[in-house]
Motif scaffolding. Structure first.
Motif, PDB file in Angstrom:
ATOM      1  N   LYS A   1      43.886  -2.144  -8.902  1.00 54.51           N
ATOM      2  CA  LYS A   1      43.211  -1.189 -10.070  1.00 54.51           C
ATOM      3  C   LYS A   1      43.227  -0.037  -9.587  1.00 54.51           C
ATOM      4  CE  LYS A   1      41.287  -5.104 -12.569  1.00 54.51           C
ATOM      5  NZ  LYS A   1      39.785  -5.787 -12.865  1.00 54.51           N
ATOM      6  N   LEU A   2      42.579   0.328  -8.714  1.00 53.97           N
ATOM      7  CA  LEU A   2      42.099   1.715  -8.098  1.00 53.97           C
ATOM      8  C   LEU A   2      43.418   2.530  -7.931  1.00 53.97           C
ATOM      9  CD1 LEU A   2      39.103   1.066  -6.038  1.00 53.97           C
ATOM     10  CD2 LEU A   2      39.153   2.159  -8.212  1.00 53.97           C
TER      11      LEU A   2
ATOM     12  N   MET B   1      50.043   3.228 -19.980  1.00 56.77           N
ATOM     13  CA  MET B   1      50.673   1.857 -19.945  1.00 56.77           C
ATOM     14  C   MET B   1      50.832   1.483 -18.384  1.00 56.77           C
ATOM     15  SD  MET B   1      50.969   0.531 -22.649  1.00 56.77           S
ATOM     16  CE  MET B   1      51.961  -0.999 -22.188  1.00 56.77           C
ATOM     17  N   ILE B   2      51.135   2.536 -17.614  1.00 61.39           N
ATOM     18  CA  ILE B   2      50.967   1.984 -16.048  1.00 61.39           C
ATOM     19  C   ILE B   2      49.582   1.245 -15.945  1.00 61.39           C
ATOM     20  CG2 ILE B   2      50.711   2.949 -13.699  1.00 61.39           C
ATOM     21  CD1 ILE B   2      52.018   5.450 -14.721  1.00 61.39           C
TER      22      ILE B   2
ATOM     23  N   VAL C   1      46.332  -4.845 -16.407  1.00 59.26           N
ATOM     24  CA  VAL C   1      44.950  -5.325 -16.640  1.00 59.26           C
ATOM     25  C   VAL C   1      44.782  -5.857 -18.109  1.00 59.26           C
ATOM     26  CG1 VAL C   1      43.992  -3.592 -15.311  1.00 59.26           C
ATOM     27  CG2 VAL C   1      44.209  -2.869 -17.684  1.00 59.26           C
ATOM     28  N   LEU C   2      45.844  -5.663 -18.951  1.00 63.21           N
ATOM     29  CA  LEU C   2      45.647  -6.475 -20.453  1.00 63.21           C
ATOM     30  C   LEU C   2      46.098  -7.833 -20.310  1.00 63.21           C
ATOM     31  CD1 LEU C   2      46.729  -3.517 -22.686  1.00 63.21           C
ATOM     32  CD2 LEU C   2      44.398  -4.111 -22.344  1.00 63.21           C
TER      33      LEU C   2
ATOM     34  N   LYS D   1      48.661 -11.499 -24.587  1.00 59.68           N
ATOM     35  CA  LYS D   1      49.275 -11.190 -25.894  1.00 59.68           C
ATOM     36  C   LYS D   1      49.034  -9.720 -26.075  1.00 59.68           C
ATOM     37  CE  LYS D   1      48.733 -13.082 -30.330  1.00 59.68           C
ATOM     38  NZ  LYS D   1      48.173 -14.288 -31.345  1.00 59.68           N
ATOM     39  N   THR D   2      47.810  -9.192 -25.914  1.00 54.97           N
ATOM     40  CA  THR D   2      47.744  -7.567 -25.936  1.00 54.97           C
ATOM     41  C   THR D   2      48.695  -6.683 -25.094  1.00 54.97           C
ATOM     42  OG1 THR D   2      45.439  -8.178 -26.454  1.00 54.97           O
ATOM     43  CG2 THR D   2      46.076  -5.976 -25.896  1.00 54.97           C
ATOM     44  N   ASN D   3      49.074  -7.412 -23.928  1.00 51.61           N
ATOM     45  CA  ASN D   3      49.726  -6.545 -22.972  1.00 51.61           C
ATOM     46  C   ASN D   3      51.330  -6.521 -23.602  1.00 51.61           C
ATOM     47  OD1 ASN D   3      51.182  -5.628 -20.814  1.00 51.61           O
ATOM     48  ND2 ASN D   3      49.657  -6.618 -19.347  1.00 51.61           N
TER      49      ASN D   3
END
Length: 124
Positions: free
Chosen positions: A6-7, A60-61, A66-67, A70-72
């Motif tokens: 994530k970082l 979007m990277i 992380v999403l 479905k949302t992703n």
């Protein structure tokens, strides 16, 4: 996703925005010096729109990592379509732009294909 990933992804977003800001700064400087021969007000608003549209793939990277499924999936499809429109609509016939835009569109089509085929396997 682990915190290191994530970082790292957030730093990629930051770095790309820094580079993008520098590019816009150079363009503004050229406009201020009348090098581009354009009206500053028109260029400023056009660059603000370009800044928003260019940030879609940059963001979007991170969002792709992380999403939830479905949302992703929907965001990848929408972002890819908007970005294709932006690349084609803001295009140029200069050879370097045609090469870069061609590669971008091919990659965006891969994103679309993968997003459309993506099935929820509970492995994000």
């Amino acid at each position: 996703m682990d915190i290191k990933t994530k970082l790292s992804t957030l730093w990629i977003v930051v770095m790309l925005n820094l580079i993008f800001a520098d590019i816009l700064s150079i363009m503004v400087e050229l406009v201020n010096k009348k090098t581009l021969g354009a009206i500053l007000g028109e260029i400023t608003s056009t660059m603000a729109i370009a800044a928003v549209l260019t940030n879609i793939p940059i963001l979007m990277i991170y969002f792709s990592r992380v999403l939830p499924y479905k949302t992703n999936r929907y965001m990848n499809i929408g972002a890819a379509i908007l970005t294709i429109v932006y690349v084609v609509g803001g295009g140029s016939l200069m050879p370097h732009y045609l090469v870069c835009a061609g590669i971008e569109i091919i990659m965006l089509l891969f994103i679309l294909r993968n997003a459309f085929k993506w099935k929820d396997t509970k492995q994000y």
